[in-house]
Write an enzyme that holds these catalytic residues in place. Structure first.
Site, mmCIF file in Angstrom:
data_model
loop_
_atom_site.group_PDB
_atom_site.id
_atom_site.type_symbol
_atom_site.label_atom_id
_atom_site.label_comp_id
_atom_site.label_asym_id
_atom_site.label_seq_id
_atom_site.Cartn_x
_atom_site.Cartn_y
_atom_site.Cartn_z
ATOM 1 N N GLY A 18 0.793 -1.229 0.000
ATOM 2 C CA GLY A 18 0.000 0.000 0.000
ATOM 3 C C GLY A 18 0.822 1.273 0.000
ATOM 4 O O GLY A 18 0.354 2.312 0.471
ATOM 5 N N ARG A 97 -5.165 -8.663 -8.908
ATOM 6 C CA ARG A 97 -6.167 -9.604 -9.388
ATOM 7 C C ARG A 97 -6.556 -9.253 -10.813
ATOM 8 O O ARG A 97 -6.706 -8.070 -11.139
ATOM 9 C CB ARG A 97 -7.442 -9.513 -8.521
ATOM 10 C CG ARG A 97 -7.278 -9.942 -7.097
ATOM 11 C CD ARG A 97 -7.376 -11.428 -6.911
ATOM 12 N NE ARG A 97 -8.588 -11.989 -7.468
ATOM 13 C CZ ARG A 97 -8.803 -13.310 -7.567
ATOM 14 N NH1 ARG A 97 -7.896 -14.162 -7.139
ATOM 15 N NH2 ARG A 97 -9.924 -13.766 -8.094
ATOM 16 N N LEU A 99 -9.370 -8.867 -13.429
ATOM 17 C CA LEU A 99 -10.780 -8.534 -13.232
ATOM 18 C C LEU A 99 -11.621 -9.025 -14.404
ATOM 19 O O LEU A 99 -11.168 -9.025 -15.552
ATOM 20 C CB LEU A 99 -10.923 -7.012 -13.078
ATOM 21 C CG LEU A 99 -10.241 -6.464 -11.821
ATOM 22 C CD1 LEU A 99 -9.993 -4.971 -11.937
ATOM 23 C CD2 LEU A 99 -11.062 -6.792 -10.576
ATOM 24 N N HIS A 115 0.781 0.630 -13.232
ATOM 25 C CA HIS A 115 1.530 -0.546 -13.681
ATOM 26 C C HIS A 115 3.011 -0.183 -13.770
ATOM 27 O O HIS A 115 3.373 0.848 -14.354
ATOM 28 C CB HIS A 115 1.030 -1.018 -15.047
ATOM 29 C CG HIS A 115 1.728 -2.267 -15.495
ATOM 30 N ND1 HIS A 115 1.428 -3.518 -14.975
ATOM 31 C CD2 HIS A 115 2.743 -2.459 -16.371
ATOM 32 C CE1 HIS A 115 2.219 -4.414 -15.527
ATOM 33 N NE2 HIS A 115 3.033 -3.807 -16.374
ATOM 34 N N SER A 142 3.393 3.444 -15.644
ATOM 35 C CA SER A 142 2.239 3.914 -16.416
ATOM 36 C C SER A 142 1.011 3.948 -15.505
ATOM 37 O O SER A 142 0.805 3.034 -14.698
ATOM 38 C CB SER A 142 1.923 2.963 -17.578
ATOM 39 O OG SER A 142 3.039 2.807 -18.425
ATOM 40 N N ASP A 151 -3.657 -5.022 -18.631
ATOM 41 C CA ASP A 151 -2.621 -3.985 -18.761
ATOM 42 C C ASP A 151 -2.634 -3.339 -20.151
ATOM 43 O O ASP A 151 -1.607 -2.834 -20.618
ATOM 44 C CB ASP A 151 -1.221 -4.552 -18.458
ATOM 45 C CG ASP A 151 -1.107 -5.079 -17.037
ATOM 46 O OD1 ASP A 151 -1.793 -4.534 -16.145
ATOM 47 O OD2 ASP A 151 -0.348 -6.041 -16.814
ATOM 48 N N GLU A 180 6.107 6.253 -9.157
ATOM 49 C CA GLU A 180 4.677 5.945 -8.997
ATOM 50 C C GLU A 180 4.057 6.883 -7.971
ATOM 51 O O GLU A 180 2.973 7.436 -8.185
ATOM 52 C CB GLU A 180 4.487 4.498 -8.522
ATOM 53 C CG GLU A 180 4.944 3.446 -9.509
ATOM 54 C CD GLU A 180 4.749 2.027 -8.988
ATOM 55 O OE1 GLU A 180 4.040 1.827 -7.981
ATOM 56 O OE2 GLU A 180 5.322 1.107 -9.596
HETATM 57 C C1 GAR Z 1 3.411 -1.166 -7.402
HETATM 58 O O1 GAR Z 1 4.739 -1.157 -7.838
HETATM 59 C C2 GAR Z 1 2.461 -1.245 -8.592
HETATM 60 O O2 GAR Z 1 2.962 -0.585 -9.714
HETATM 61 C C3 GAR Z 1 2.393 -2.730 -8.819
HETATM 62 O O3 GAR Z 1 2.367 -3.281 -7.530
HETATM 63 C C4 GAR Z 1 3.113 -2.444 -6.643
HETATM 64 C C5 GAR Z 1 2.259 -2.199 -5.419
HETATM 65 O O4 GAR Z 1 2.996 -1.527 -4.437
HETATM 66 N N1 GAR Z 1 1.223 -3.067 -9.549
HETATM 67 C C6 GAR Z 1 1.188 -4.062 -10.450
HETATM 68 O O5 GAR Z 1 2.135 -4.762 -10.677
HETATM 69 C C7 GAR Z 1 -0.133 -4.227 -11.155
HETATM 70 N N2 GAR Z 1 -0.012 -5.189 -12.200
HETATM 71 P P1 GAR Z 1 2.264 -0.859 -3.194
HETATM 72 O O6 GAR Z 1 1.327 -1.918 -2.590
HETATM 73 O O7 GAR Z 1 3.383 -0.529 -2.256
HETATM 74 O O8 GAR Z 1 1.524 0.352 -3.672
#
Ligand code: GAR
Length: 219
Positions: A18, A97, A99, A115, A142, A151, A180
């Site tokens: 999170g 997940r 969807l 992503h 992204s 994606d 991010e």
């Molecule tokens: C993040 O790096 C996000 O980009 C990735 O999961 C991580 C979650 O980190 N998402 C994916 O890979 C989606 N396919 P967080 O729980 O610390 O925010």
């Protein structure tokens, strides 16, 4: 921002740490982001992000996918839980997940995902290791509208991150994650301000189709 300013109602979906959720919470706290996080929902009871939500006084809920016989039943339960909070935008923040098309269609134009790659490169999992193995010089993040294609939805914004000599998947992931955290609150703000929309399967920013080389310069 004054108390009277309208705030976009959002629900955030997580599966783990999170840290993106935290970046959004922090942006709301500094009034940089005019949204109200109505709930955080995890498909995993052990997700650390649930504690981040509770600490911020946000409703933290679990819809555990292991309690449901199949994807369609889980997604229907998730959708029912989300809709109790009547969000204008649903934010996937490390929600791991796939969807169903029905779920995605229900939130058409109001479902965003982060992503960890410069889409369309490296869809799916394990993006940092794959980027290093491919020998790319630039990797990144992204933010995209979610469509039924995994994606594959229209990209709203990207930030490139240089691959440095000596990078491993861990160091590269850490720099991408920083990007991010800067980008996601900004893109959600664009949506809250009505600047970012999905129209005819294109992400539109200020009524112009998003072009992938320029979108991070739009304030
Ligand atoms: C993040 O790096 C996000 O980009 C990735 O999961 C991580 C979650 O980190 N998402 C994916 O890979 C989606 N396919 P967080 O729980 O610390 O925010």
């Amino acid at each position: 921002m004054s108390d009277a300013a309208p705030r976009l109602a959002i629900v955030v979906l997580i599966s783990g740490n999170g840290s993106n959720l935290q970046a959004i919470i922090d942006a709301v706290a500094t009034a940089a982001l005019p949204v109200e996080i109505r709930a955080v929902i995890s498909n995993k009871p052990e997700a650390q992000g649930l504690e981040r939500a509770r600490r911020a006084g946000i409703a933290a809920l679990v819809v555990d996918h292991r309690q449901y016989p199949d994807r369609a039943t889980f997604d229907a339960a998730l959708q029912a839980t989300i809709d109790q909070y009547q969000p204008q935008l649903v934010v996937l923040a490390g929600f791991m997940r796939i969807l169903t098309p029905e779920f995605v269609a229900h939130y058409h134009g109001r479902l965003l995902n982060v992503h960890p790659s410069l889409l369309p490169a490296f869809r799916g999992l394990d993006t940092h290791r794959r980027a290093l193995e491919a020998g790319v010089q630039e990797h990144g993040v992204s933010i995209h509208f979610v469509t039924a294609e995994l994606d594959g939805g229209p990209v709203a914004a990207q930030t490139a991150v240089a691959v440095l000599p000596g990078d491993d998947a861990f160091s590269l992931a850490a720099r991408v994650r920083q990007a991010e955290h800067a980008l996601y609150p900004r893109v959600i703000r664009w949506f809250a301000e009505g600047r970012l929309t999905l129209r005819a399967n294109r992400a539109m920013l200020d009524d112009e189709p998003v072009r992938l080389s320029q979108q991070t310069t739009n304030g």
